[in-house]
Write a protein that holds these residues in place. Structure first.
Motif, PDB file in Angstrom:
ATOM      1  N   SER A   1       0.836  -1.198   0.000  1.00  0.00           N
ATOM      2  CA  SER A   1       0.000   0.000   0.000  1.00  0.00           C
ATOM      3  C   SER A   1       0.875   1.254   0.000  1.00  0.00           C
ATOM      4  CB  SER A   1      -0.920  -0.002   1.225  1.00  0.00           C
ATOM      5  OG  SER A   1      -0.159  -0.022   2.415  1.00  0.00           O
ATOM      6  N   ASN A   2       0.345   2.314  -0.588  1.00  0.00           N
ATOM      7  CA  ASN A   2       1.073   3.586  -0.646  1.00  0.00           C
ATOM      8  C   ASN A   2       2.524   3.357  -1.098  1.00  0.00           C
ATOM      9  OD1 ASN A   2       1.470   6.315  -0.463  1.00  0.00           O
ATOM     10  ND2 ASN A   2       1.357   6.416   1.774  1.00  0.00           N
ATOM     11  N   PRO A   3       2.722   2.725  -2.251  1.00  0.00           N
ATOM     12  CA  PRO A   3       4.069   2.291  -2.646  1.00  0.00           C
ATOM     13  C   PRO A   3       5.057   3.424  -2.880  1.00  0.00           C
ATOM     14  CG  PRO A   3       2.531   2.034  -4.467  1.00  0.00           C
ATOM     15  CD  PRO A   3       1.711   2.365  -3.262  1.00  0.00           C
ATOM     16  N   ASP A   4       4.576   4.641  -3.166  1.00  0.00           N
ATOM     17  CA  ASP A   4       5.477   5.760  -3.441  1.00  0.00           C
ATOM     18  C   ASP A   4       5.868   6.536  -2.186  1.00  0.00           C
ATOM     19  OD1 ASP A   4       5.421   5.173  -6.159  1.00  0.00           O
ATOM     20  OD2 ASP A   4       3.661   6.436  -6.497  1.00  0.00           O
ATOM     21  N   LYS A   5       5.456   6.062  -1.039  1.00  0.00           N
ATOM     22  CA  LYS A   5       5.794   6.748   0.210  1.00  0.00           C
ATOM     23  C   LYS A   5       7.290   6.669   0.451  1.00  0.00           C
ATOM     24  CE  LYS A   5       4.563   6.931   5.087  1.00  0.00           C
ATOM     25  NZ  LYS A   5       3.649   6.405   6.133  1.00  0.00           N
ATOM     26  N   VAL A   6       7.937   7.818   0.643  1.00  0.00           N
ATOM     27  CA  VAL A   6       9.383   7.850   0.859  1.00  0.00           C
ATOM     28  C   VAL A   6       9.688   7.367   2.272  1.00  0.00           C
ATOM     29  CG1 VAL A   6      11.418   9.331   1.020  1.00  0.00           C
ATOM     30  CG2 VAL A   6       9.752   9.689  -0.817  1.00  0.00           C
ATOM     31  N   MET A   7      10.558   6.357   2.352  1.00  0.00           N
ATOM     32  CA  MET A   7      10.939   5.785   3.633  1.00  0.00           C
ATOM     33  C   MET A   7      12.335   6.214   4.074  1.00  0.00           C
ATOM     34  SD  MET A   7       8.253   4.063   4.443  1.00  0.00           S
ATOM     35  CE  MET A   7       8.736   2.951   5.766  1.00  0.00           C
ATOM     36  N   PHE A   8      13.176   6.585   3.102  1.00  0.00           N
ATOM     37  CA  PHE A   8      14.571   6.949   3.393  1.00  0.00           C
ATOM     38  C   PHE A   8      14.880   8.273   2.694  1.00  0.00           C
ATOM     39  CE2 PHE A   8      14.141   2.343   3.366  1.00  0.00           C
ATOM     40  CZ  PHE A   8      14.666   2.004   4.600  1.00  0.00           C
TER      41      PHE A   8
ATOM     42  N   GLY B   1      15.724   9.114  -1.227  1.00  0.00           N
ATOM     43  CA  GLY B   1      14.329   9.055  -1.631  1.00  0.00           C
ATOM     44  C   GLY B   1      13.770   7.675  -1.891  1.00  0.00           C
ATOM     45  N   GLU B   2      14.364   6.628  -1.326  1.00  0.00           N
ATOM     46  CA  GLU B   2      13.827   5.281  -1.543  1.00  0.00           C
ATOM     47  C   GLU B   2      12.439   5.158  -0.918  1.00  0.00           C
ATOM     48  OE1 GLU B   2      16.793   5.890  -0.219  1.00  0.00           O
ATOM     49  OE2 GLU B   2      18.341   4.655  -1.164  1.00  0.00           O
ATOM     50  N   THR B   3      11.563   4.486  -1.638  1.00  0.00           N
ATOM     51  CA  THR B   3      10.158   4.370  -1.253  1.00  0.00           C
ATOM     52  C   THR B   3       9.863   3.002  -0.641  1.00  0.00           C
ATOM     53  OG1 THR B   3       9.524   3.471  -3.404  1.00  0.00           O
ATOM     54  CG2 THR B   3       9.536   5.886  -3.167  1.00  0.00           C
ATOM     55  N   LYS B   4       8.623   2.868  -0.210  1.00  0.00           N
ATOM     56  CA  LYS B   4       8.192   1.573   0.311  1.00  0.00           C
ATOM     57  C   LYS B   4       8.254   0.502  -0.787  1.00  0.00           C
ATOM     58  CE  LYS B   4       4.392   1.481   2.893  1.00  0.00           C
ATOM     59  NZ  LYS B   4       2.971   1.181   3.281  1.00  0.00           N
ATOM     60  N   ALA B   5       7.945   0.860  -2.016  1.00  0.00           N
ATOM     61  CA  ALA B   5       8.069  -0.082  -3.129  1.00  0.00           C
ATOM     62  C   ALA B   5       9.524  -0.492  -3.328  1.00  0.00           C
ATOM     63  CB  ALA B   5       7.512   0.520  -4.410  1.00  0.00           C
ATOM     64  N   ASP B   6      10.445   0.463  -3.222  1.00  0.00           N
ATOM     65  CA  ASP B   6      11.870   0.141  -3.343  1.00  0.00           C
ATOM     66  C   ASP B   6      12.298  -0.832  -2.251  1.00  0.00           C
ATOM     67  OD1 ASP B   6      12.221   1.871  -5.534  1.00  0.00           O
ATOM     68  OD2 ASP B   6      12.593   3.583  -4.208  1.00  0.00           O
ATOM     69  N   LEU B   7      11.796  -0.620  -1.046  1.00  0.00           N
ATOM     70  CA  LEU B   7      12.129  -1.515   0.057  1.00  0.00           C
ATOM     71  C   LEU B   7      11.653  -2.936  -0.236  1.00  0.00           C
ATOM     72  CD1 LEU B   7      13.175  -1.840   3.019  1.00  0.00           C
ATOM     73  CD2 LEU B   7      10.831  -1.293   3.757  1.00  0.00           C
ATOM     74  N   ALA B   8      10.428  -3.067  -0.707  1.00  0.00           N
ATOM     75  CA  ALA B   8       9.895  -4.393  -1.026  1.00  0.00           C
ATOM     76  C   ALA B   8      10.696  -5.057  -2.140  1.00  0.00           C
ATOM     77  CB  ALA B   8       8.425  -4.278  -1.424  1.00  0.00           C
ATOM     78  N   ARG B   9      11.035  -4.296  -3.169  1.00  0.00           N
ATOM     79  CA  ARG B   9      11.809  -4.874  -4.279  1.00  0.00           C
ATOM     80  C   ARG B   9      13.224  -5.256  -3.825  1.00  0.00           C
ATOM     81  NH1 ARG B   9       9.113  -0.558  -7.564  1.00  0.00           N
ATOM     82  NH2 ARG B   9       7.560  -1.616  -8.877  1.00  0.00           N
ATOM     83  N   TYR B  10      13.783  -4.493  -2.901  1.00  0.00           N
ATOM     84  CA  TYR B  10      15.088  -4.879  -2.343  1.00  0.00           C
ATOM     85  C   TYR B  10      14.991  -6.267  -1.717  1.00  0.00           C
ATOM     86  CZ  TYR B  10      18.714  -5.588   1.074  1.00  0.00           C
ATOM     87  OH  TYR B  10      19.723  -6.176   1.809  1.00  0.00           O
ATOM     88  N   TYR B  11      13.974  -6.500  -0.892  1.00  0.00           N
ATOM     89  CA  TYR B  11      13.877  -7.800  -0.228  1.00  0.00           C
ATOM     90  C   TYR B  11      13.641  -8.930  -1.228  1.00  0.00           C
ATOM     91  CZ  TYR B  11      14.236  -5.899   4.445  1.00  0.00           C
ATOM     92  OH  TYR B  11      14.726  -5.308   5.589  1.00  0.00           O
TER      93      TYR B  11
ATOM     94  N   PRO C   1      18.885   7.211   7.424  1.00  0.00           N
ATOM     95  CA  PRO C   1      18.501   7.991   6.240  1.00  0.00           C
ATOM     96  C   PRO C   1      19.047   7.433   4.936  1.00  0.00           C
ATOM     97  CG  PRO C   1      19.098   9.456   8.032  1.00  0.00           C
ATOM     98  CD  PRO C   1      19.433   8.072   8.499  1.00  0.00           C
ATOM     99  N   GLY C   2      20.233   6.808   4.992  1.00  0.00           N
ATOM    100  CA  GLY C   2      20.843   6.267   3.783  1.00  0.00           C
ATOM    101  C   GLY C   2      20.459   4.839   3.459  1.00  0.00           C
ATOM    102  N   ALA C   3      19.535   4.230   4.214  1.00  0.00           N
ATOM    103  CA  ALA C   3      19.056   2.862   3.969  1.00  0.00           C
ATOM    104  C   ALA C   3      20.184   1.837   4.013  1.00  0.00           C
ATOM    105  CB  ALA C   3      18.306   2.780   2.639  1.00  0.00           C
TER     106      ALA C   3
END
Length: 342
Positions: A20-27, A31-41, A248-250
């Motif tokens: 949900s809310n995949p474009d939400k910036v987490m870092f 500017g990595e997003t929640k979608a980026d985090l999921a794709r990383y895993y 901040p740098g993930a």
């Protein structure tokens, strides 16, 4: 009012997980997003699952990203999807809770979708809760310790373990320290694994008192690397390998090979760089499960200390007084009590 963004559906090992809310910036740094985090895993799923599969995990959630407020989630809510695997775990004070089991990468993505930026993993598989299969040597830098000093300490610990025929595997913590992991042969509980860690801490301080300390009390450590043996106490968790830190740098708690020890820079191992590095170099922990290690030489050293009248090292304050433990009081307070101050 802006419309709610459409969730991103990802295939996680044959199960679809909605982000949900995949474009939400987490870092915020890049500017990595929640979608980026999921794709990383998904990119690191194979080595992540090799080390974490079947282990309970305590979740540290950051709903508003790495720089926001956080909280630990000990209990998986009843409203969670029915396909989630859970198990009952205990905290050091004996409180039980229904914890997530990292059964597959879909479970990881489910937690990441809730803003989990910290998987704190138990040292056993949920199917065998009485067997601790990991010795986790946490090399914790005290104030004034540089990262080259931590590198040197890790090399010294590796040399000791090598003398005893024990193979260890290093990883960054995602911050300033290093973790060394030993896959432990079956039949050991957390008490025995902690005894092995106490033996390592004491022997390293004997060998390199200028660099390494096993002193539990911070006032005694000085500018030295602390071997935190109590990270192996029953019910303790450690930040998981391949997991992304709430920085901040993930940055990632990233496994690496021993021949990289002199060049490894934790701040450079991030959500952006680790997948390419994994694709290029492979999993540096790939052989860990092939040959579980005997920690008996270390446990024997601990027992020999007891026989010579050396008490157990102090336990954290949340634990009850333990057999063979010295008085659990800071040295400065003990000196004050003996002096009759006040």
């Amino acid at each position: 009012m802006a419309a709610e963004p459409e969730p991103l559906e990802l295939d996680a090992g044959g199960r679809t997980v909605a982000i949900s809310n995949p474009d939400k910036v987490m870092f915020p740094e890049h500017g990595e997003t929640k979608a980026d985090l999921a794709r990383y895993y998904l990119a690191v799923a194979e080595p992540l699952m090799a080390t974490a599969r079947g282990r309970p995990a305590l979740l540290q959630r950051f709903p508003n990203g790495a720089t926001g407020q956080s909280f630990f989630q000990k209990r998986i809510p009843q409203s969670a999807p029915g396909w989630l695997t859970t198990t009952t775990v205990s905290t050091p004070n004996g409180t039980t809770s229904r914890a997530l089991v990292l059964a597959d990468v879909a479970h990881v993505l489910w937690a990441a979708n809730m803003g989990c930026l910290g998987f704190h993993v138990w040292p056993y598989r949920a199917a065998r809760p009485d067997e601790a299969d990991e010795l986790r040597l946490d090399l914790d830098p005290s104030p004034g310790v540089t990262f080259p000093m931590v590198r040197e300490a890790a090399t010294e610990v590796r040399a000791l373990l090598g003398e005893l025929g024990i193979a260890a595997y290093p990883k960054t913590t995602g911050n300033r320290g290093l973790h060394l992991y030993v896959r432990v042969e079956p039949g050991r509980d957390s008490f025995a694994v902690r005894q092995a860690a106490v033996a390592v801490a004491r022997e390293m301080e004997r060998r390199r008192p200028d660099l390494i300390t096993g002193a539990w009390w911070k006032e005694e450590r000085g500018a030295r690397v602390f071997v935190d043996f109590n990270q192996n106490a029953p019910h303790k968790t450690v930040f998981g390998a391949w997991c992304v830190r709430a920085r901040p740098g993930a940055q990632v708690s990233a496994p690496f090979a021993w021949d990289e020890i002199d060049a490894i820079e934790p701040d450079e191992l991030t959500m952006r760089t680790v997948p390419e590095r994994l694709a290029r170099l492979g999993d540096p922990w790939a052989g860990m499960d092939d040959a579980p290690q005997s920690i008996e030489p270390l446990v024997e050293r601990y027992r020999a200390d007891l026989a010579r009248g050396v008490p157990d090292a102090p336990w954290p304050p949340v634990y009850p007084k333990m057999p063979d433990e010295a008085p659990r009081v800071a040295p400065s307070r003990a000196r004050g009590a003996r002096g009759g101050g006040g």
